[in-house]
Design an enzyme around this catalytic site. Structure first.
Site, PDB file in Angstrom:
ATOM      1  N   GLU A 193       0.867  -1.178   0.000  1.00  0.00           N
ATOM      2  CA  GLU A 193       0.000   0.000   0.000  1.00  0.00           C
ATOM      3  C   GLU A 193       0.905   1.230   0.000  1.00  0.00           C
ATOM      4  OE1 GLU A 193      -3.420  -0.086   2.807  1.00  0.00           O
ATOM      5  OE2 GLU A 193      -2.569  -2.010   3.412  1.00  0.00           O
ATOM      6  N   ARG A 253       5.477 -13.575   9.406  1.00  0.00           N
ATOM      7  CA  ARG A 253       6.081 -12.276   9.144  1.00  0.00           C
ATOM      8  C   ARG A 253       7.364 -12.103   9.953  1.00  0.00           C
ATOM      9  NH1 ARG A 253       1.938  -7.814  10.873  1.00  0.00           N
ATOM     10  NH2 ARG A 253       3.655  -6.495  10.182  1.00  0.00           N
ATOM     11  N   LYS A 258       3.367   3.051  11.456  1.00  0.00           N
ATOM     12  CA  LYS A 258       3.517   4.323  10.740  1.00  0.00           C
ATOM     13  C   LYS A 258       3.055   5.485  11.606  1.00  0.00           C
ATOM     14  CE  LYS A 258       2.574   1.836   6.481  1.00  0.00           C
ATOM     15  NZ  LYS A 258       1.487   1.390   5.607  1.00  0.00           N
TER      16      LYS A 258
END
Length: 843
Positions: free
Chosen positions: A257, A482, A492
């Site tokens: 994204e 992950r 973020k």
């Protein structure tokens, strides 16, 4: 001592807590802390819990929430309470995860994402648990039963943390017994020295790393993936069309994204998707998932592409989800026509209530689910034409409300957004969601292996449902664990806080673990790929300490960069028995074990500089460097020096000059220690003066900054940046810098030409329903994206590994400008990583 006037009496609190189901002892424990007790009391009163007939388990979870969620806002805490009451949160681990999630995600809460993050609906059979654990243990570098605790801890970093704790422990012990024999039966064999040396070499040798990567793609999780065309389809013709389009070649994609900068965790996704395709001679797309114009910025698109190329990969094609907006809209209409989609006008609160609400009661369809197809078609057209404002209408998929998987509860396919899109501008008033877009774009691009992380396991059912509902090619989604790095943050939102509040300078501050920050610090891309490949790929998450990552960087640099003489905090040394004009040129290898790196010439004169740490006024038996009356060797010099006297600053008492004698007559005794040095020789420009040397330490003090009180910023290390001015490096630096930059520039140009060639070859009609571009705004391959001043790396002998910072100004890097310092130059070095601890240096 009397309680505070505004604090409830302890006895009253205990009585209240017992009324919701806590035992006497647990109620007393909950009442001990005034802060959490007040929070629990507020939860009980605001939700009328005394009259809810709660069981003891739910009461304990609420008490846990009061302790761990005391800093949550009232609305977020209320959401967690409802999740406990409706049975979604069943364990204290889930409550702890819920608190973390709600702290990081502002309201309104995405229920599906919340459930996925907190393990809601997690289900696994005993057989599946054993198989998953065996796969994890087999793919890990455990050597024996002494690693049992580490294995259990590592597995609890995956979705298996939600499994029954006792069953999980038994499964791990069973896997260890199968691999290592009965506990205590045999000790693990020591690693042969030769094998250890090879392992170390793999971290520093790109070829060795490539070999390691090959095993990652041919064994374990990635080695057991299906072959092209083996993924089942609803119609045989879909498989035939897919094979005809792909010609049996692997097609993967990396679909970020564009709403932020990539971090170290993304390096694993890049490695897996691009690496798997490359290993099988296939193709990998870079697809920007640009379906949320409210969060996307042009700089993110450029940075993502630049980072992928910096890591050494070239996308076969660069595409955007927005390429397919027309096609996606057509399929949304088709979904409605098939009565598998409907326009809904429910509010978020109404949707939540229909899904069971706070009581987690039976689910029910909203009033719009049974509306006629023609009515939904008309409403969807109105949505497209801007008749509705955001929140007034959504298109939902008609899935399975009775499913135990929340990702099948009529997910949103389209929503209204009044934001212009960076590519389509004001053309659209509606935008597809990730759940609608992702699988269909994979289908359009004939992705053979849709590789993603395990948090998307629950989404697989919806992914496959939508492809089958529209009768289009259905890729196979496979999930791997992950990569998480402890001691830092990836959020973020939190990084933006650090930037805005001045804790770090920007997103590329070398103390962060964004990939642009690691690049600026000087970490080579090969070191990152080496790190990821050695971790392996399995369904288990990799929760790795930052020190392990740094060790990989250190090993990689150890055998690949030149070694230069350097003094970080110089002190002047005058060698009194040498004449004023004494000059001896010494040729020294740039790396004693890598002759291919060549050599450099350095002057030795009457005046040299040594590091302040290499001189001590008071000597001791365990100290081997320079001290009053003591002799030490100078690296690469033909003779040692002996201390004669020294001068100090009257005001500070600091040593400002040391007078020594060269032991250059006869055969001097071999010194016990050697120290680094640089000589003063103005005609040659020696030494090279470093205007700033930036030494970076860990930004946070603990391995889990998010657990700090009152928030993650309380864990910040105020001494994480140290700036040293006036360091000195040997003059070999200038030739090294010029060559490293020129070589990187040539390599960048070559890569640019290759990228353009790949782009040209990829222009064939492989993509189904390929879009017609009204404009070409795809970022172009440029050599400037692949190089920067950080390619100038070296080891300051016995100091650390360094790279030139982007803020440095070095005229000699320009073509036709000779090596050396020029007017206006400003040299800034970043410490990439420290050296291994050296016993002599430590002494």
């Amino acid at each position: 001592m009397a309680p505070k006037a505004d604090a409830p009496e302890t006895a009253e609190l205990i009585d209240l807590f017992k009324k919701i189901g806590l035992t006497q002892s647990k109620a007393a424990e909950a009442a001990k802390s005034p802060k959490s007790a007040t929070t629990l009391k507020g939860i009980i009163e605001s939700h009328d819990l005394v009259n809810k007939n709660l069981d003891e388990k739910q009461a304990v979870l609420l008490a846990t929430l009061a302790v761990q969620g005391s800093k949550l806002g009232d609305a977020e805490r209320s959401y967690a309470v409802s999740a406990i009451l409706d049975g979604r949160l069943k364990t204290t681990d889930q409550v702890a995860e819920a608190v973390k999630y709600l702290d990081a995600h502002p309201l309104p809460v995405d229920a599906a994402d919340f459930n996925k993050s907190t393990g809601v609906g997690f289900s696994i059979t005993a057989e599946e648990l054993v198989a998953r654990v065996k796969e994890y243990v087999a793919s890990s570098a455990y050597t024996g039963w002494n690693n049992l605790g580490a294995a259990i801890g590592g597995i609890k970093g995956t979705d298996l943390r939600w499994a029954n704790a006792l069953e999980l422990k038994n499964a791990v012990e069973s896997a260890f017994t199968e691999k290592f024999g009965a506990k205590g039966a045999a000790k693990p064999k020591a690693k042969p020295k030769k094998e250890a040396a090879q392992s170390s070499a793999a971290a520093s040798d790109p070829a060795a790393s490539a070999s390691s990567s090959r095993s990652v793609f041919s064994e374990g999780f990635l080695g057991h993936l299906h072959k092209v065309g083996e993924n089942p389809q609803i119609h045989p013709r879909l498989r035939e069309q897919h094979l005809a389009a792909t010609k049996g070649i692997v097609h993967t994609r990396f679909p970020p994204e564009p709403n932020g900068f990539l971090h170290i965790g993304h390096s694993k996704a890049i490695f897996v998707n691009f690496g798997y395709a490359a290993y099988h001679g296939g193709h990998c797309y870079l697809r920007f998932d640009d379906t949320n114009p409210e969060a996307e910025e042009g700089r993110y698109f450029e940075s993502i592409l630049e980072t992928v190329r910096w890591l050494g990969y070239e996308p076969w094609k660069i595409t955007y989800s927005s390429d397919y907006f027309d096609k996606l809209y057509e399929l949304a209409v088709e979904l409605i026509r098939r009565d598998k989609g409907y326009v809904c006008h429910c509010t978020a609160e109404e949707i939540f209530a229909n899904r069971g609400g706070e009581e987690r009661g039976p689910r029910k369809a909203c009033v719009h689910r049974t509306r006629p197809v023609e009515e939904s078609l008309a409403e969807f057209e109105k949505m497209k034409n801007g008749a509705y404002q955001p929140g007034q209408a959504i298109l939902r998929m008609k899935q399975d409300l009775e499913s135990g998987n929340t990702m099948m509860w009529d997910l949103v396919a389209y929503r209204v957004l009044n934001s212009p899109h960076h590519r389509t501008h004001d053309k659209w008033k509606i935008y597809p969601t990730y759940d609608f877009t992702h699988c269909l774009c994979d289908s359009f691009e004939n992705i053979t292996h849709s590789l993603c992380t395990t948090e998307f396991i629950a989404s697989r059912e919806s992914y496959e449902w939508l492809c089958d509902a529209l009768e289009v090619y259905k890729p196979r989604q496979s999930e791997y664990g992950r990569l998480n790095l402890t001691g830092t943050i990836m959020s973020k939102r939190k990084i933006l806080q650090l930037v805005k509040e001045g804790y770090v300078h920007d997103w590329d501050d070398p103390r962060l673990y964004t990939l642009i920050a690691l690049r600026r610090r000087g970490v080579p891309p090969g070191a990152i790929l080496s790190f990821v490949s050695t971790l392996g790929v399995s369904t288990a998450a990799s929760n790795i300490q930052a020190v392990r990552f740094e060790q990989t960087i250190r090993q990689y640099l150890e055998g690949s960069v030149s070694r230069l003489l350097m003094v970080l905090r110089p002190v002047k040394v005058t060698i009194e028995n040498l004449p004023e004009d004494f000059l001896l040129w010494l040729e020294k290898p740039l790396h004693s074990k890598v002759p291919e790196l060549g050599s450099s010439k350095v002057p030795l004169t009457r005046t040299i500089y040594i590091d302040a740490d290499d001189f001590r006024l008071e000597d001791s038996k365990d100290y081997f460097r320079l001290a009053p009356g003591k002799t030490v060797g100078l690296f690469q010099a033909p003779w040692p020096i002996t201390h004669v006297s020294h001068k100090t600053d009257p005001a500070t008492g600091q040593v400002v000059e040391i007078i020594c004698r060269a032991e250059n007559e006869g055969t001097p005794k071999k010194p016990k220690a050697y120290i680094q040095w640089v000589a003063e020789h103005r005609p040659s420009g020696s030494p090279v003066l470093v205007d700033e040397t930036r030494i970076f330490h860990q930004l946070f003090k603990s391995d889990n900054p998010s657990a700090a009180v009152p928030d993650f910023k309380a864990d910040i290390n105020q001494d994480s940046l140290e700036v040293v001015k006036g360091a000195m490096v040997e003059i070999g630096f200038w030739e090294l810098a010029k060559k490293a930059y020129a070589d990187a520039k040539a390599e960048g140009k070559k890569r640019t030409e290759e990228a353009l060639k790949v782009s040209a070859e990829a222009a064939g009609p492989v993509v189904q329903g390929a879009p017609t571009h009204e404009h070409d705004d795809t970022p172009k391959a440029t050599s400037e994206q692949l190089i920067g001043k950080e390619v100038i790396r070296f080891q300051g002998l016995r100091v650390a590994f360094f790279a030139v910072d982007k803020e440095a100004k070095l005229a000699c890097l320009e073509e036709g400008v000779e090596a050396g310092r020029h007017d206006g130059d400003y040299l800034v070095l970043n410490r990439i990583v420290s050296l291994k601890e050296d016993s002599g240096k430590a002494a």
